[in-house]
Design a protein around this motif. Structure first.
Motif, PDB file in Angstrom:
ATOM      1  N   LEU A  96      64.822  37.819   3.189  1.00 39.05           N
ATOM      2  CA  LEU A  96      64.829  38.561   1.936  1.00 39.05           C
ATOM      3  C   LEU A  96      63.485  38.391   1.222  1.00 39.05           C
ATOM      4  CD1 LEU A  96      68.396  37.629   0.613  1.00 39.05           C
ATOM      5  CD2 LEU A  96      67.710  39.571   2.044  1.00 39.05           C
ATOM      6  N   PRO A  97      63.098  39.380   0.410  1.00 41.32           N
ATOM      7  CA  PRO A  97      61.823  39.266  -0.321  1.00 41.32           C
ATOM      8  C   PRO A  97      61.732  38.021  -1.185  1.00 41.32           C
ATOM      9  CG  PRO A  97      62.648  41.504  -0.430  1.00 41.32           C
ATOM     10  CD  PRO A  97      63.743  40.689   0.203  1.00 41.32           C
ATOM     11  N   ALA A  98      62.863  37.545  -1.690  1.00 40.59           N
ATOM     12  CA  ALA A  98      62.854  36.385  -2.581  1.00 40.59           C
ATOM     13  C   ALA A  98      62.284  35.135  -1.925  1.00 40.59           C
ATOM     14  CB  ALA A  98      64.279  36.105  -3.077  1.00 40.59           C
ATOM     15  N   GLY A  99      62.384  35.039  -0.612  1.00 39.39           N
ATOM     16  CA  GLY A  99      61.923  33.853   0.096  1.00 39.39           C
ATOM     17  C   GLY A  99      60.467  33.909   0.532  1.00 39.39           C
ATOM     18  N   ILE A 100      59.783  35.018   0.285  1.00 39.57           N
ATOM     19  CA  ILE A 100      58.392  35.181   0.719  1.00 39.57           C
ATOM     20  C   ILE A 100      57.441  34.609  -0.328  1.00 39.57           C
ATOM     21  CG2 ILE A 100      56.606  36.855   1.334  1.00 39.57           C
ATOM     22  CD1 ILE A 100      58.800  38.716   2.315  1.00 39.57           C
ATOM     23  N   VAL A 101      56.487  33.819   0.135  1.00 40.43           N
ATOM     24  CA  VAL A 101      55.502  33.227  -0.786  1.00 40.43           C
ATOM     25  C   VAL A 101      54.087  33.746  -0.551  1.00 40.43           C
ATOM     26  CG1 VAL A 101      56.850  31.133  -1.182  1.00 40.43           C
ATOM     27  CG2 VAL A 101      55.252  31.205   0.724  1.00 40.43           C
ATOM     28  N   ASP A 102      53.812  34.289   0.639  1.00 43.24           N
ATOM     29  CA  ASP A 102      52.449  34.764   0.910  1.00 43.24           C
ATOM     30  C   ASP A 102      52.470  35.778   2.045  1.00 43.24           C
ATOM     31  OD1 ASP A 102      49.662  34.867   0.547  1.00 43.24           O
ATOM     32  OD2 ASP A 102      49.353  33.498   2.230  1.00 43.24           O
ATOM     33  N   ILE A 103      51.542  36.726   1.994  1.00 40.46           N
ATOM     34  CA  ILE A 103      51.393  37.746   3.041  1.00 40.46           C
ATOM     35  C   ILE A 103      49.937  37.809   3.441  1.00 40.46           C
ATOM     36  CG2 ILE A 103      51.569  40.197   3.621  1.00 40.46           C
ATOM     37  CD1 ILE A 103      53.621  39.061   0.741  1.00 40.46           C
ATOM     38  N   GLN A 104      49.685  37.781   4.730  1.00 38.54           N
ATOM     39  CA  GLN A 104      48.324  37.917   5.252  1.00 38.54           C
ATOM     40  C   GLN A 104      48.261  39.126   6.173  1.00 38.54           C
ATOM     41  OE1 GLN A 104      47.363  34.202   7.159  1.00 38.54           O
ATOM     42  NE2 GLN A 104      47.135  33.099   5.244  1.00 38.54           N
ATOM     43  N   GLY A 105      47.203  39.896   6.075  1.00 36.70           N
ATOM     44  CA  GLY A 105      47.032  41.071   6.917  1.00 36.70           C
ATOM     45  C   GLY A 105      47.341  42.350   6.163  1.00 36.70           C
ATOM     46  N   ASP A 106      46.807  43.452   6.661  1.00 36.63           N
ATOM     47  CA  ASP A 106      47.039  44.772   6.069  1.00 36.63           C
ATOM     48  C   ASP A 106      47.817  45.600   7.079  1.00 36.63           C
ATOM     49  OD1 ASP A 106      47.004  47.039   4.545  1.00 36.63           O
ATOM     50  OD2 ASP A 106      44.928  47.581   5.029  1.00 36.63           O
ATOM     51  N   PHE A 107      49.135  45.458   7.058  1.00 39.07           N
ATOM     52  CA  PHE A 107      49.966  46.115   8.057  1.00 39.07           C
ATOM     53  C   PHE A 107      50.863  47.169   7.409  1.00 39.07           C
ATOM     54  CE2 PHE A 107      51.680  41.969   6.807  1.00 39.07           C
ATOM     55  CZ  PHE A 107      52.895  42.316   6.245  1.00 39.07           C
ATOM     56  N   GLY A 108      51.352  48.053   8.236  1.00 40.79           N
ATOM     57  CA  GLY A 108      52.213  49.120   7.755  1.00 40.79           C
ATOM     58  C   GLY A 108      53.683  48.806   7.954  1.00 40.79           C
ATOM     59  N   LYS A 109      54.522  49.681   7.449  1.00 38.68           N
ATOM     60  CA  LYS A 109      55.959  49.552   7.632  1.00 38.68           C
ATOM     61  C   LYS A 109      56.298  49.626   9.121  1.00 38.68           C
ATOM     62  CE  LYS A 109      60.240  52.058   6.573  1.00 38.68           C
ATOM     63  NZ  LYS A 109      60.819  53.229   5.859  1.00 38.68           N
ATOM     64  N   GLY A 110      57.169  48.733   9.573  1.00 40.60           N
ATOM     65  CA  GLY A 110      57.574  48.718  10.976  1.00 40.60           C
ATOM     66  C   GLY A 110      56.683  47.896  11.874  1.00 40.60           C
ATOM     67  N   ALA A 111      55.642  47.265  11.310  1.00 42.36           N
ATOM     68  CA  ALA A 111      54.716  46.459  12.119  1.00 42.36           C
ATOM     69  C   ALA A 111      55.361  45.137  12.520  1.00 42.36           C
ATOM     70  CB  ALA A 111      53.433  46.193  11.345  1.00 42.36           C
ATOM     71  N   LEU A 112      54.896  44.596  13.641  1.00 41.99           N
ATOM     72  CA  LEU A 112      55.321  43.263  14.059  1.00 41.99           C
ATOM     73  C   LEU A 112      54.482  42.231  13.313  1.00 41.99           C
ATOM     74  CD1 LEU A 112      57.162  41.755  16.202  1.00 41.99           C
ATOM     75  CD2 LEU A 112      55.049  41.491  17.519  1.00 41.99           C
ATOM     76  N   VAL A 113      55.157  41.241  12.729  1.00 39.08           N
ATOM     77  CA  VAL A 113      54.455  40.190  11.981  1.00 39.08           C
ATOM     78  C   VAL A 113      54.986  38.818  12.390  1.00 39.08           C
ATOM     79  CG1 VAL A 113      53.953  41.647   9.981  1.00 39.08           C
ATOM     80  CG2 VAL A 113      56.101  40.349  10.060  1.00 39.08           C
ATOM     81  N   LYS A 114      54.153  37.816  12.218  1.00 43.46           N
ATOM     82  CA  LYS A 114      54.570  36.433  12.438  1.00 43.46           C
ATOM     83  C   LYS A 114      55.260  35.918  11.177  1.00 43.46           C
ATOM     84  CE  LYS A 114      50.382  35.658  15.193  1.00 43.46           C
ATOM     85  NZ  LYS A 114      49.120  34.882  15.281  1.00 43.46           N
ATOM     86  N   ILE A 115      56.195  35.009  11.369  1.00 42.07           N
ATOM     87  CA  ILE A 115      56.904  34.412  10.243  1.00 42.07           C
ATOM     88  C   ILE A 115      56.779  32.906  10.345  1.00 42.07           C
ATOM     89  CG2 ILE A 115      59.117  34.207   9.045  1.00 42.07           C
ATOM     90  CD1 ILE A 115      59.859  36.852  10.616  1.00 42.07           C
ATOM     91  N   VAL A 116      56.219  32.285   9.300  1.00 35.99           N
ATOM     92  CA  VAL A 116      56.001  30.842   9.320  1.00 35.99           C
ATOM     93  C   VAL A 116      56.536  30.230   8.031  1.00 35.99           C
ATOM     94  CG1 VAL A 116      53.949  31.036  10.776  1.00 35.99           C
ATOM     95  CG2 VAL A 116      53.693  31.023   8.298  1.00 35.99           C
ATOM     96  N   GLU A 117      56.972  28.981   8.141  1.00 33.37           N
ATOM     97  CA  GLU A 117      57.353  28.250   6.942  1.00 33.37           C
ATOM     98  C   GLU A 117      56.098  27.744   6.255  1.00 33.37           C
ATOM     99  OE1 GLU A 117      59.960  24.340   5.553  1.00 33.37           O
ATOM    100  OE2 GLU A 117      60.119  25.094   7.613  1.00 33.37           O
ATOM    101  N   GLN A 118      56.045  27.880   4.958  1.00 37.75           N
ATOM    102  CA  GLN A 118      54.862  27.467   4.198  1.00 37.75           C
ATOM    103  C   GLN A 118      54.541  26.000   4.471  1.00 37.75           C
ATOM    104  OE1 GLN A 118      55.269  27.401  -0.091  1.00 37.75           O
ATOM    105  NE2 GLN A 118      53.167  28.103  -0.373  1.00 37.75           N
ATOM    106  N   GLY A 119      53.274  25.754   4.836  1.00 30.70           N
ATOM    107  CA  GLY A 119      52.838  24.396   5.113  1.00 30.70           C
ATOM    108  C   GLY A 119      53.056  23.938   6.532  1.00 30.70           C
ATOM    109  N   GLU A 120      53.747  24.743   7.342  1.00 35.43           N
ATOM    110  CA  GLU A 120      53.985  24.399   8.734  1.00 35.43           C
ATOM    111  C   GLU A 120      53.011  25.174   9.623  1.00 35.43           C
ATOM    112  OE1 GLU A 120      56.112  22.150   9.894  1.00 35.43           O
ATOM    113  OE2 GLU A 120      56.796  21.653   7.876  1.00 35.43           O
TER     114      GLU A 120
END
Length: 380
Positions: free
Chosen positions: A304-328
């Motif tokens: 959910l958006p509520a759990g996101i703290v940072d976004i890196q990259g300029d990607f579009g809707k439907g793009a594949l992205v990596k998901i990491v825990e902050q500080g890990e």
């Protein structure tokens, strides 16, 4: 394990066999004795009614031998040009030896770009299935001549793992220069334990066994075990054999306990998840807080958006992205995002009820739906 291995080998209808340059070549270029023995064994397997897809390295090594007067280089352009010379020699060798057994071979050269387009992926699959229906033996290699660095698979072990999903194979056989998988390097440690069977490839300490080689590394046993882990995710067992040993395939299919058998995962992922996780290239990274990490990684929930703290990259809707825990540091998930990067910057840390006020609409309460998430992404 023995029952599982015997059952799979007895009932396998479609097998992907990968053979590397270390098996096929020597200081004098292509080793025709090995090529001939390989064709002999594959033809025997083919005569049993098994569909065989061969993923073969060796083009660069074959071309380099013909250029003995030229100084070898490690840059991409040299390898591409060398492959252009060697690929035709490699296929000629295969055509010749398989022809002795009245087998038809088909050359297929691929780049990552051929498989990250869903339409081209389906086209490649349809072509492959048509060839198999004609009882031809597809011989696949990376198209080194035209591939650029960002489009390269990295090694043919990674390519072979993608082919498993493309053709829905029952078994993956990786022919190597080693007798199987060892807990340590047998050249450095003669007492290293050989593993006859690996029941849980996910829990195997691959990095430690392979001297901590990073996930960006390629070649050697490290890449073979990564490929086996991917195969296990879609329910395909792997058999790692010493490819230069005489009759290794015949011995394995006749029930001899040789090489290392790697069992598939109990819980498999869908072909679709495998495709987007390993055929697409991540375009950005989303960092999430500890609460979101527990929900996603431990409970299998959507992000959910509520759990996101940072976004890196300029990607579009439907793009594949990596998901990491902050500080890990470790990356263990990838997913297809419902929002482009600029919108995620607006709604990060916000509740779903607040999204409409920020973007004008709330089409998706989730930033990434769990159906579009792969939690145990390998080598990303």
């Amino acid at each position: 394990m023995n029952k599982n291995r015997s059952k799979v080998l007895e009932n396998a209808g479609r097998v992907v066999i990968k053979v590397g340059s270390a098996v096929l070549t020597s200081e004098d270029g292509l080793d025709m004795r090995v090529v001939t023995r390989l064709a002999d064994q594959i033809s025997l397997l083919h005569d049993r009614g098994v569909d065989v897809i061969l993923v073969s390295s060796g083009a660069v090594a074959a071309g380099r031998k013909l250029l003995s007067s030229c100084k070898a280089k490690s840059d991409l352009v040299f390898k591409q040009a060398t492959s252009a010379i060697g690929q035709s020699r490699l296929m000629h060798a295969y055509d010749e030896v398989f022809g002795r057994y009245k087998k038809i071979t088909a050359q297929i050269l691929l780049t990552r770009d051929d498989l990250n387009s869903r339409e081209r992926f389906i086209n490649a699959r349809n072509t492959m299935l048509q060839l198999l229906s004609w009882r031809a033996i597809p011989i696949i290699n990376e198209n080194d001549t035209v591939a650029v660095q960002e489009l390269k698979f990295g090694d043919n072990d990674a390519l072979a793992a993608l082919i498993l999903n493309l053709v829905e194979a029952d078994l993956f056989i990786n022919l190597t220069s080693a007798d199987g998988v060892f807990m340590d390097n047998p050249l450095e440690n003669p007492d290293a334990e050989k593993l006859s069977c690996i029941e849980d490839i996910k829990g195997l300490p691959i990095e430690n066994m392979c001297r901590g080689k990073s996930s960006s590394g390629s070649g050697g046993m490290y890449s073979k075990l990564l490929a086996a882990r991917k195969a296990a995710q879609i329910g395909v067992p792997t058999l790692i054999l010493a490819g230069r040993d005489r009759f290794c395939l015949e011995k394995a299919f006749d029930g001899q306990d040789i090489g290392t058998w790697i069992m598939p995962c109990d819980k498999v992922i869908s072909s679709r998840k495998f495709w987007f996780a390993y055929n697409l290239e991540p375009e950005g990274t989303i960092s999430i807080d500890k609460g979101a990490a527990r929900a996603v990684f431990e409970k299998g929930k959507s992000l959910l958006p509520a759990g996101i703290v940072d976004i890196q990259g300029d990607f579009g809707k439907g793009a594949l992205v990596k998901i990491v825990e902050q500080g890990e540091i470790r990356i263990s998930a990838v997913g297809l995002t419902n929002y482009k990067a600029s919108d995620l910057q607006l709604i990060k840390g916000k509740k779903s009820s607040e999204i409409k006020n920020l973007t004008g609409e709330c089409l998706y309460p989730e930033a990434i739906h769990r159906d579009n998430l792969l939690l145990d992404a390998i080598g990303i």
